[in-house]
Design a protein around this motif. Structure first.
Motif, PDB file in Angstrom:
ATOM      1  N   TYR A 154     -13.216 -64.706  -1.358  1.00 11.86           N
ATOM      2  CA  TYR A 154     -14.224 -65.620  -0.819  1.00 11.86           C
ATOM      3  C   TYR A 154     -14.253 -65.510   0.697  1.00 11.86           C
ATOM      4  O   TYR A 154     -13.333 -64.950   1.299  1.00 11.86           O
ATOM      5  CB  TYR A 154     -13.954 -67.064  -1.254  1.00 11.86           C
ATOM      6  CG  TYR A 154     -12.681 -67.711  -0.732  1.00 11.86           C
ATOM      7  CD1 TYR A 154     -12.668 -68.409   0.468  1.00 11.86           C
ATOM      8  CD2 TYR A 154     -11.488 -67.639  -1.457  1.00 11.86           C
ATOM      9  CE1 TYR A 154     -11.501 -69.015   0.930  1.00 11.86           C
ATOM     10  CE2 TYR A 154     -10.325 -68.242  -0.992  1.00 11.86           C
ATOM     11  CZ  TYR A 154     -10.338 -68.930   0.201  1.00 11.86           C
ATOM     12  OH  TYR A 154      -9.192 -69.525   0.655  1.00 11.86           O
ATOM     13  N   LEU A 155     -15.343 -66.018   1.275  1.00 13.82           N
ATOM     14  CA  LEU A 155     -15.423 -66.109   2.732  1.00 13.82           C
ATOM     15  C   LEU A 155     -15.206 -67.562   3.113  1.00 13.82           C
ATOM     16  O   LEU A 155     -15.543 -68.469   2.348  1.00 13.82           O
ATOM     17  CB  LEU A 155     -16.787 -65.660   3.255  1.00 13.82           C
ATOM     18  CG  LEU A 155     -17.196 -64.208   3.096  1.00 13.82           C
ATOM     19  CD1 LEU A 155     -18.384 -63.907   4.015  1.00 13.82           C
ATOM     20  CD2 LEU A 155     -16.063 -63.246   3.402  1.00 13.82           C
ATOM     21  N   CYS A 156     -14.638 -67.787   4.298  1.00 11.70           N
ATOM     22  CA  CYS A 156     -14.442 -69.150   4.757  1.00 11.70           C
ATOM     23  C   CYS A 156     -14.901 -69.279   6.205  1.00 11.70           C
ATOM     24  O   CYS A 156     -14.499 -68.485   7.059  1.00 11.70           O
ATOM     25  CB  CYS A 156     -12.968 -69.545   4.630  1.00 11.70           C
ATOM     26  SG  CYS A 156     -12.683 -71.285   5.002  1.00 11.70           S
TER      27      CYS A 156
ATOM     28  N   VAL B 163     -19.742 -60.659  -0.622  1.00  7.69           N
ATOM     29  CA  VAL B 163     -18.875 -61.645  -1.276  1.00  7.69           C
ATOM     30  C   VAL B 163     -19.741 -62.794  -1.768  1.00  7.69           C
ATOM     31  O   VAL B 163     -20.685 -63.197  -1.095  1.00  7.69           O
ATOM     32  CB  VAL B 163     -17.787 -62.154  -0.296  1.00  7.69           C
ATOM     33  CG1 VAL B 163     -16.988 -63.285  -0.896  1.00  7.69           C
ATOM     34  CG2 VAL B 163     -16.867 -61.013   0.088  1.00  7.69           C
ATOM     35  N   GLU B 164     -19.416 -63.318  -2.925  1.00  7.70           N
ATOM     36  CA  GLU B 164     -20.323 -64.279  -3.564  1.00  7.70           C
ATOM     37  C   GLU B 164     -19.823 -65.715  -3.548  1.00  7.70           C
ATOM     38  O   GLU B 164     -20.371 -66.558  -4.249  1.00  7.70           O
ATOM     39  CB  GLU B 164     -20.546 -63.856  -5.016  1.00  7.70           C
ATOM     40  CG  GLU B 164     -21.080 -62.456  -5.147  1.00  7.70           C
ATOM     41  CD  GLU B 164     -22.550 -62.444  -5.526  1.00  7.70           C
ATOM     42  OE1 GLU B 164     -22.874 -62.998  -6.572  1.00  7.70           O
ATOM     43  OE2 GLU B 164     -23.366 -61.887  -4.749  1.00  7.70           O
TER      44      GLU B 164
ATOM     45  N   GLY C 203     -27.357 -69.800  -0.949  1.00  7.33           N
ATOM     46  CA  GLY C 203     -27.625 -68.987  -2.139  1.00  7.33           C
ATOM     47  C   GLY C 203     -26.390 -68.459  -2.852  1.00  7.33           C
ATOM     48  O   GLY C 203     -26.511 -67.611  -3.723  1.00  7.33           O
ATOM     49  N   VAL C 204     -25.203 -68.901  -2.458  1.00  9.89           N
ATOM     50  CA  VAL C 204     -23.989 -68.534  -3.205  1.00  9.89           C
ATOM     51  C   VAL C 204     -23.263 -69.838  -3.536  1.00  9.89           C
ATOM     52  O   VAL C 204     -23.503 -70.853  -2.900  1.00  9.89           O
ATOM     53  CB  VAL C 204     -23.033 -67.627  -2.377  1.00  9.89           C
ATOM     54  CG1 VAL C 204     -23.678 -66.300  -2.054  1.00  9.89           C
ATOM     55  CG2 VAL C 204     -22.570 -68.336  -1.121  1.00  9.89           C
ATOM     56  N   PRO C 205     -22.356 -69.821  -4.522  1.00 10.18           N
ATOM     57  CA  PRO C 205     -21.564 -71.023  -4.776  1.00 10.18           C
ATOM     58  C   PRO C 205     -20.735 -71.371  -3.534  1.00 10.18           C
ATOM     59  O   PRO C 205     -20.075 -70.500  -2.966  1.00 10.18           O
ATOM     60  CB  PRO C 205     -20.664 -70.614  -5.947  1.00 10.18           C
ATOM     61  CG  PRO C 205     -21.345 -69.432  -6.570  1.00 10.18           C
ATOM     62  CD  PRO C 205     -22.072 -68.735  -5.453  1.00 10.18           C
ATOM     63  N   VAL C 206     -20.842 -72.614  -3.093  1.00 15.47           N
ATOM     64  CA  VAL C 206     -20.147 -73.052  -1.879  1.00 15.47           C
ATOM     65  C   VAL C 206     -19.229 -74.201  -2.229  1.00 15.47           C
ATOM     66  O   VAL C 206     -19.636 -75.118  -2.965  1.00 15.47           O
ATOM     67  CB  VAL C 206     -21.146 -73.576  -0.827  1.00 15.47           C
ATOM     68  CG1 VAL C 206     -20.396 -73.958   0.459  1.00 15.47           C
ATOM     69  CG2 VAL C 206     -22.203 -72.554  -0.518  1.00 15.47           C
ATOM     70  N   TRP C 207     -18.011 -74.156  -1.725  1.00  9.76           N
ATOM     71  CA  TRP C 207     -17.117 -75.298  -1.887  1.00  9.76           C
ATOM     72  C   TRP C 207     -17.049 -76.041  -0.554  1.00  9.76           C
ATOM     73  O   TRP C 207     -16.630 -75.494   0.460  1.00  9.76           O
ATOM     74  CB  TRP C 207     -15.724 -74.858  -2.331  1.00  9.76           C
ATOM     75  CG  TRP C 207     -14.748 -75.994  -2.362  1.00  9.76           C
ATOM     76  CD1 TRP C 207     -13.614 -76.107  -1.623  1.00  9.76           C
ATOM     77  CD2 TRP C 207     -14.809 -77.186  -3.172  1.00  9.76           C
ATOM     78  NE1 TRP C 207     -12.972 -77.281  -1.914  1.00  9.76           N
ATOM     79  CE2 TRP C 207     -13.689 -77.970  -2.858  1.00  9.76           C
ATOM     80  CE3 TRP C 207     -15.716 -77.667  -4.123  1.00  9.76           C
ATOM     81  CZ2 TRP C 207     -13.427 -79.203  -3.454  1.00  9.76           C
ATOM     82  CZ3 TRP C 207     -15.465 -78.892  -4.722  1.00  9.76           C
ATOM     83  CH2 TRP C 207     -14.346 -79.645  -4.393  1.00  9.76           C
ATOM     84  N   VAL C 208     -17.512 -77.293  -0.583  1.00  8.27           N
ATOM     85  CA  VAL C 208     -17.477 -78.148   0.592  1.00  8.27           C
ATOM     86  C   VAL C 208     -16.378 -79.182   0.344  1.00  8.27           C
ATOM     87  O   VAL C 208     -16.581 -80.134  -0.412  1.00  8.27           O
ATOM     88  CB  VAL C 208     -18.852 -78.832   0.791  1.00  8.27           C
ATOM     89  CG1 VAL C 208     -18.807 -79.786   1.963  1.00  8.27           C
ATOM     90  CG2 VAL C 208     -19.929 -77.771   1.005  1.00  8.27           C
ATOM     91  N   PRO C 209     -15.194 -78.978   0.902  1.00  8.62           N
ATOM     92  CA  PRO C 209     -14.058 -79.841   0.553  1.00  8.62           C
ATOM     93  C   PRO C 209     -14.238 -81.269   1.060  1.00  8.62           C
ATOM     94  O   PRO C 209     -15.027 -81.495   1.980  1.00  8.62           O
ATOM     95  CB  PRO C 209     -12.876 -79.191   1.287  1.00  8.62           C
ATOM     96  CG  PRO C 209     -13.363 -77.919   1.855  1.00  8.62           C
ATOM     97  CD  PRO C 209     -14.844 -77.985   1.931  1.00  8.62           C
TER      98      PRO C 209
END
Ligand code: KG4
Ligand code: ZN
Length: 336
Positions: free
Chosen positions: A143-145, A270-271, A293-299
């Motif tokens: 993943y990218l961060c 990377v998706e 446009g990609v699944p994003v995790w916003v903690p």
């Protein structure tokens, strides 16, 4: 389980995390108000308060986790980068706890903590934003961060959770610094990010045009933005529409962050994306990354701002130092 301690800046933090990555407790004693009157963090004051708070915060983290020191298998602590006096308090405390029980110790890079904070999941039954499907943990490599905080702003690629590759970074101010300096020019309090965020909601983000500098494909630059706000305020004098300025200024920062993040996702193929650092608490940024446009995790915000769960979490992927090898370990304001 892993006991983590983080004191790199002005928050005294301790947390307990399982080997799997469940957060059993995450205690943060913020010194924010103590430093507000000085308009920024005063290193010496931060160190002194860490010293006063670290034992109580650690005891609280254990209690909230329903654990005792006997249950701890590994101790983790931030050893850099950060304020050297502040780092020393947490690291020394962690060394003392580990040494007294002959436990292994893991020194953790604060930024590695921010990058992998998104891999942590809630303890069963804990309040936490819903995870997609039946997932127990929000995100797994690759993943990218995007990490944007008061001291750092960079894009990282994570293939192996033990390390991260910096794809691009700020060449001058960090995004949080841009928020804090902008807030100061607008006459708002410290820390400025939350104040700008609040005021921006009442303003028009298109009222003013601020520069979006593009210093390199995936790098950032925020110092010109702050100067541009200064000139705009001088030009407008007493009639400056504060809310419109805050909204337009925030839009420029968020646009720059989101544009580079989008470019990085495309270039790297990377998706999955995660965000972290104090600026990831910004409401406009949290919304904007969801449009990439990609699944994003916003903690949850407490995993974005400085915390010790991310330090204990990162320690899971690193080689621990055995007793007594870590007794001579030093903190470092910068890690090479
Ligand atoms: O990660 P963090 O808690 O500490 C550092 O490691 O620097 O980040 C603090 C930064 C500050 O610059 C603060 O103004 C910014 O995060 N921040 C925000 C928001 N909440 C905190 N910036 C924009 N919007 C927010 N809601
Ligand atoms: Zn941080």
């Amino acid at each position: 389980m892993i006991l983590g301690i983080e004191t790199s800046c002005d928050d005294t933090c301790a947390a307990v995390v399982t080997e799997e990555g469940e957060i059993l407790s995450n205690v943060i004693a913020s010194q924010g108000l103590l430093h507000a009157r000085y308009g920024g963090v005063v290193p010496e004051i931060a160190s002194r308060h860490h010293l006063e708070l670290v034992d109580a915060v650690t005891a609280d983290a254990l209690e909230r986790a329903g654990a005792r020191l006997d249950d701890v298998d590994t101790v983790a602590a931030t050893h850099g980068p950060g304020l050297i006096g502040a780092l020393l308090v947490g690291l020394s405390s962690a060394k003392a706890i580990a040494a007294s029980r002959r436990l292994p110790l893991v020194p953790v890079d604060h930024l590695h903590g921010h990058v992998t904070a998104s891999m942590l999941g809630p303890a069963p039954g804990a309040k936490h934003p819903a995870l997609p499907g039946a997932q127990r943990f929000p995100i797994q490599p690759p993943y990218l961060c995007l990490v944007a905080s008061g001291g750092h702003t960079f894009l990282a690629r994570v293939d192996d959770p033990a390390r991260y590759e910096v794809l691009g970074q700020t060449l001058d101010d960090a995004a949080g610094e841009a928020f804090d300096k902008g807030a100061r020019l607008l006459g708002l309090g410290y820390p400025g990010g939350p104040e700008v965020d609040r005021l921006a909601r009442e303003g028009d983000p298109e009222a003013f045009e601020f520069p979006r500098s593009a210093p390199g494909e995936l790098d950032f630059s925020f110092s010109g933005l702050k100067t541009s706000l200064l000139y705009k305020l001088r030009e407008l004098g007493d009639d400056a529409p504060q809310a419109d300025l805050a909204a337009s200024y925030q839009r420029a920062i968020v646009d720059a962050l989101v544009a580079r993040t989008g470019a990085a996702l495309e270039r790297e193929g990377v998706e999955r994306l995660a965000i972290g650092g104090g600026v990831a608490a910004n409401s406009e940024l949290r919304d904007a990354v969801r449009g990439l446009g990609v699944p994003v995790w916003v903690p949850p915000v407490e995993l974005c701002t400085d915390n010790a769960a991310m330090i204990a979490g990162a320690a899971r992927f690193l080689e621990p130092l055995e007793y007594p090898g870590y007794l001579s370990l030093d903190a470092a304001a910068r890690l090479s």
